[in-house]
Scaffold this motif. Sequence first.
Motif, PDB file in Angstrom:
ATOM      1  N   TRP A 209       0.799  -1.219   0.000  1.00  0.00           N
ATOM      2  CA  TRP A 209       0.000   0.000   0.000  1.00  0.00           C
ATOM      3  C   TRP A 209       0.835   1.274   0.000  1.00  0.00           C
ATOM      4  O   TRP A 209       0.452   2.256  -0.643  1.00  0.00           O
ATOM      5  CB  TRP A 209      -0.999  -0.011   1.165  1.00  0.00           C
ATOM      6  CG  TRP A 209      -2.308  -0.592   0.703  1.00  0.00           C
ATOM      7  CD1 TRP A 209      -2.840  -1.812   0.993  1.00  0.00           C
ATOM      8  CD2 TRP A 209      -3.247   0.034  -0.180  1.00  0.00           C
ATOM      9  NE1 TRP A 209      -4.039  -1.996   0.343  1.00  0.00           N
ATOM     10  CE2 TRP A 209      -4.319  -0.883  -0.377  1.00  0.00           C
ATOM     11  CE3 TRP A 209      -3.291   1.257  -0.838  1.00  0.00           C
ATOM     12  CZ2 TRP A 209      -5.412  -0.591  -1.188  1.00  0.00           C
ATOM     13  CZ3 TRP A 209      -4.389   1.549  -1.644  1.00  0.00           C
ATOM     14  CH2 TRP A 209      -5.424   0.635  -1.812  1.00  0.00           C
ATOM     15  N   PRO A 210       1.996   1.333   0.662  1.00  0.00           N
ATOM     16  CA  PRO A 210       2.827   2.536   0.505  1.00  0.00           C
ATOM     17  C   PRO A 210       3.219   2.792  -0.945  1.00  0.00           C
ATOM     18  O   PRO A 210       3.178   3.934  -1.426  1.00  0.00           O
ATOM     19  CB  PRO A 210       4.048   2.235   1.381  1.00  0.00           C
ATOM     20  CG  PRO A 210       3.519   1.341   2.448  1.00  0.00           C
ATOM     21  CD  PRO A 210       2.509   0.459   1.737  1.00  0.00           C
ATOM     22  N   ASP A 211       3.589   1.718  -1.678  1.00  0.00           N
ATOM     23  CA  ASP A 211       3.940   1.878  -3.089  1.00  0.00           C
ATOM     24  C   ASP A 211       2.714   2.246  -3.922  1.00  0.00           C
ATOM     25  O   ASP A 211       2.785   3.061  -4.849  1.00  0.00           O
ATOM     26  CB  ASP A 211       4.552   0.584  -3.632  1.00  0.00           C
ATOM     27  CG  ASP A 211       5.956   0.337  -3.118  1.00  0.00           C
ATOM     28  OD1 ASP A 211       6.571   1.295  -2.604  1.00  0.00           O
ATOM     29  OD2 ASP A 211       6.433  -0.811  -3.213  1.00  0.00           O
ATOM     30  N   ARG A 212       1.577   1.643  -3.584  1.00  0.00           N
ATOM     31  CA  ARG A 212       0.353   1.929  -4.332  1.00  0.00           C
ATOM     32  C   ARG A 212      -0.095   3.369  -4.128  1.00  0.00           C
ATOM     33  O   ARG A 212      -0.504   4.053  -5.072  1.00  0.00           O
ATOM     34  CB  ARG A 212      -0.747   0.956  -3.906  1.00  0.00           C
ATOM     35  CG  ARG A 212      -1.967   0.986  -4.804  1.00  0.00           C
ATOM     36  CD  ARG A 212      -3.019  -0.017  -4.369  1.00  0.00           C
ATOM     37  NE  ARG A 212      -2.512  -1.386  -4.363  1.00  0.00           N
ATOM     38  CZ  ARG A 212      -3.281  -2.448  -4.171  1.00  0.00           C
ATOM     39  NH1 ARG A 212      -4.585  -2.293  -3.954  1.00  0.00           N
ATOM     40  NH2 ARG A 212      -2.768  -3.650  -4.183  1.00  0.00           N
ATOM     41  N   ALA A 213      -0.010   3.841  -2.877  1.00  0.00           N
ATOM     42  CA  ALA A 213      -0.390   5.229  -2.597  1.00  0.00           C
ATOM     43  C   ALA A 213       0.513   6.192  -3.360  1.00  0.00           C
ATOM     44  O   ALA A 213       0.049   7.190  -3.927  1.00  0.00           O
ATOM     45  CB  ALA A 213      -0.318   5.497  -1.096  1.00  0.00           C
ATOM     46  N   ASP A 214       1.823   5.900  -3.382  1.00  0.00           N
ATOM     47  CA  ASP A 214       2.776   6.746  -4.095  1.00  0.00           C
ATOM     48  C   ASP A 214       2.449   6.778  -5.593  1.00  0.00           C
ATOM     49  O   ASP A 214       2.409   7.847  -6.216  1.00  0.00           O
ATOM     50  CB  ASP A 214       4.194   6.217  -3.867  1.00  0.00           C
ATOM     51  CG  ASP A 214       5.248   7.089  -4.524  1.00  0.00           C
ATOM     52  OD1 ASP A 214       5.156   8.320  -4.408  1.00  0.00           O
ATOM     53  OD2 ASP A 214       6.158   6.527  -5.170  1.00  0.00           O
ATOM     54  N   TYR A 215       2.168   5.616  -6.163  1.00  0.00           N
ATOM     55  CA  TYR A 215       1.866   5.523  -7.597  1.00  0.00           C
ATOM     56  C   TYR A 215       0.572   6.266  -7.932  1.00  0.00           C
ATOM     57  O   TYR A 215       0.516   7.040  -8.897  1.00  0.00           O
ATOM     58  CB  TYR A 215       1.758   4.055  -8.006  1.00  0.00           C
ATOM     59  CG  TYR A 215       1.379   3.862  -9.456  1.00  0.00           C
ATOM     60  CD1 TYR A 215       2.345   3.911 -10.463  1.00  0.00           C
ATOM     61  CD2 TYR A 215       0.047   3.640  -9.825  1.00  0.00           C
ATOM     62  CE1 TYR A 215       2.000   3.741 -11.793  1.00  0.00           C
ATOM     63  CE2 TYR A 215      -0.301   3.472 -11.156  1.00  0.00           C
ATOM     64  CZ  TYR A 215       0.670   3.521 -12.136  1.00  0.00           C
ATOM     65  OH  TYR A 215       0.330   3.358 -13.454  1.00  0.00           O
ATOM     66  N   ASN A 216      -0.472   6.029  -7.146  1.00  0.00           N
ATOM     67  CA  ASN A 216      -1.764   6.659  -7.441  1.00  0.00           C
ATOM     68  C   ASN A 216      -1.687   8.177  -7.354  1.00  0.00           C
ATOM     69  O   ASN A 216      -2.246   8.892  -8.191  1.00  0.00           O
ATOM     70  CB  ASN A 216      -2.827   6.135  -6.482  1.00  0.00           C
ATOM     71  CG  ASN A 216      -3.218   4.696  -6.768  1.00  0.00           C
ATOM     72  OD1 ASN A 216      -2.860   4.138  -7.802  1.00  0.00           O
ATOM     73  ND2 ASN A 216      -3.944   4.083  -5.851  1.00  0.00           N
ATOM     74  N   LEU A 217      -0.993   8.682  -6.339  1.00  0.00           N
ATOM     75  CA  LEU A 217      -0.830  10.132  -6.208  1.00  0.00           C
ATOM     76  C   LEU A 217      -0.034  10.690  -7.379  1.00  0.00           C
ATOM     77  O   LEU A 217      -0.354  11.757  -7.920  1.00  0.00           O
ATOM     78  CB  LEU A 217      -0.149  10.468  -4.883  1.00  0.00           C
ATOM     79  CG  LEU A 217      -0.999  10.279  -3.629  1.00  0.00           C
ATOM     80  CD1 LEU A 217      -0.130  10.312  -2.384  1.00  0.00           C
ATOM     81  CD2 LEU A 217      -2.094  11.343  -3.540  1.00  0.00           C
ATOM     82  N   ASP A 218       1.007   9.973  -7.774  1.00  0.00           N
ATOM     83  CA  ASP A 218       1.833  10.421  -8.894  1.00  0.00           C
ATOM     84  C   ASP A 218       1.007  10.542 -10.176  1.00  0.00           C
ATOM     85  O   ASP A 218       1.094  11.544 -10.900  1.00  0.00           O
ATOM     86  CB  ASP A 218       2.979   9.424  -9.114  1.00  0.00           C
ATOM     87  CG  ASP A 218       4.007   9.954 -10.100  1.00  0.00           C
ATOM     88  OD1 ASP A 218       4.926  10.663  -9.658  1.00  0.00           O
ATOM     89  OD2 ASP A 218       3.881   9.657 -11.311  1.00  0.00           O
TER      90      ASP A 218
END
Length: 285
Positions: A209-218
């Motif tokens: 989820w940390p990687d997913r949150a970073d990707y989605n925000l990007d």
Amino acid sequence: MRGTIALIGFGEAGSTFARTAGWGSRAAAFDIAASRRSVMEPLGVRPYDSAAQAISGASLVLSLVTADQALAVALECADILSPDTLFCDMNSVAPGTKRQAARAFAEAGKRYVDVAVMAPVSPAHMAVPLTLSGPDAAMAHSLLSEAGFGACTMVGDAIGRASAIKLVRSVMVKGIEALTAEMMLAAQAEGVADAVLASLDASERRTSWPDRADYNLDRMLVHGRRRAAEMAEAARMLRDLGIEPLMTDGTVMRQKALGDLAIGDPPEGYAAKISAVSARYKGEH
């Protein structure tokens, strides 16, 4: 545990806990719905006609009422609770609501703990994860564990922190459920449900989820305007199908809002990205 376990509210959660833990006559209960007595009595739980009667002599009080009644129940109990009794507010309400309740307890010299129930009570029963916060969280951990709860976690001494963890998480969990409904209504109407679900399976990526949150925000910061335009067309499709695009309209607005911030080269990491977004919002208001 000395004293009884008092339950204010004896719906699904309260009755499940009492039944699974086998509290029997160790538990006293009050529910505004008189019909709940028929559930209490076969379990050996002592029914009472008021919250005041139920909590008299209790060492642990579990508030398990509807969200709209949670604050009123807490304020009532703050006035009448013994200083030695621990009040666990297990209701799903906003952190601010629990802070308001906790202030009343503090002013009265009483003990209040913010408890968040982090999963459905069934089928987890007494293994349901509970997060606890507040100055008396350690005491709550001890008493709840003694009462049979097997998955208690303390998350700090600040009232509202436990509830914040639950409700912020619910923005995603319940939001996905609502999006699923909107998606499936449209997929069924267009006759493409199987193909849509297969496409989602094929594109699913196993990421933290940390990687997913970073990707989605990007993606939103870089491509938000374009994505908003695409989702506006998706909203039009839903309307054409006679489906109100409640969730999709919100997606259009959120995508456009982040795209309009024009953060050209987003920083690395979700924490830095959301900090940049927050700073830009504050600068605009």
